[in-house]
Design an enzyme around this catalytic site. Structure first.
Site: not given
Lengths: 206, 206
Positions: A125, A163
DNA sequence: TAATTTGTTTTCTTTTTGTTCTCTTTTTCT
DNA sequence: AGAAAAAGAGAACAAAAAGAAAACAAATTA
């Protein structure tokens, strides 16, 4: 990587911090006093574990010289030891619920003076931010972050991810992956629990 | 280094701290009084150990001169301070010519059991491999590498870079940056000197 | 010369210390 | 809740360290 138990880490830290305070290598009984222990035999086991881990110099035979710290641990500047290594980031559990798997030596430059821990990254990610599958990340334990920081976020109490965080308000916030093939999502603040903020990253090529 | 027992250390410290208080070298009986001992013979053993360790000057025969202190302080262990941190990689000099700026403690997982050193990356040549400007890299000191490894290479004795190495033969070799906007170059083996191979990488987000 | 001091050696006892064991309690993981 | 691991207490033992005391020789002192 050396795996120490909690007590072993405590004792090692005490030895490291107090090495200069001893006129000569302390005996087990002396250390027991300082550590609040009543039994030499118990301390002996811990010391042997530290010797086995190469963190403490062995007793010099039976010459009752006691314990001496090894060289590498006397480093002044970048001395670093013992951030809890918690596991992989995709575990899907709150950090507090995760047990410390082991301890990992981390350079000072990669951590802060706040409580930190180490996670291993699972997944892609954050690949466009230079954080790859298998990397270790150093996380400062916090429950809030500034926009633009990289956070460990627990979503709906089920999924932990790494994130970018952005556009935080009382009504929403945005979690942005650094991966072209993945898209950003917007959440209600209640859905997202911030577990920490990225302060360091490491990778092995071995 | 000689390891002293506790009593030997105590006695040595007393002698060092009180050397100036004696009009001449004290006799064993005199020292016994100061140290609270009842037996010359016992003290004698300790003094001999200190002489043996080179910390105290020997008795001058039997001319009742007693003990004289040497100027020498207790030898201290030479300490190692982790891996040498040499500087930035764009320095354009052979690694051997660079002096160690400081030392940096590096997690075991990021180094090998061969000699390693740490460099700070300058430039974007490896950005697509997740190595960014300002990152630290752990380099194992070597003068050869396998195809596909990331190496510190000195080109024409003037420019040091971090690149993939490939297509090595007796006539040529290729250095490949991990950056779309930069292109690979082919060199003669004589032009390129391999200074080490990448084994670890670290980044701080502070 | 005789007495005293001093370094040196030796023998013996006491204390300290590392080491091992067994057993109980506490913590951690499943 | 139950099993496993970690931590601790305490006893026992052997070896090392520490100390006491006596004895002796060489040097100094009286």
């Amino acid at each position: 990587m050396t795996v120490l138990t909690r007590r072993q880490t405590e004792i090692y830290n005490y030895l490291r911090d107090n090495a200069d305070n001893f006129v000569c290598a302390p005996s087990l009984d002396e250390l027991c006093g300082h550590l609040g222990m009543a039994s030499r035999g118990s301390l002996y086991k811990h010391i042997m574990a530290l010797i086995n881990a190469g963190l403490v110099e062995p007793f010099t035979g039976n010459k009752q010289a006691g314990v001496r710290l090894t060289i590498q641990d006397q480093a002044e500047d970048e001395l670093a030891f013992g951030l809890p290594f918690i596991g992989t980031i995709a575990a899907g559990k709150p950090i507090e619920a995760l047990e410390t798997v082991s301890y990992m030596s981390v350079p000072d430059a990669l951590k802060t003076n706040k409580p930190c821990y180490v996670l291993q990254v699972k997944g892609e990610s954050m690949i466009d931010a230079g954080i790859y599958d298998g990397d270790w990340v150093v996380i400062e334990q916090r429950d809030h972050a500034r926009n633009g920081e990289i956070v460990v976020a627990l979503i709906d109490n089920s999924e932990a991810t790494l994130k970018f965080i952005d556009q935080q308000s009382s009504e929403k916030l945005m979690l942005v992956p650094a991966n072209e093939s993945m898209s950003a999502f917007t959440y209600h603040p209640e859905q997202v629990q911030i577990q920490g903020v990225l302060v360091g990253q490491m990778r092995s090529y071995r």
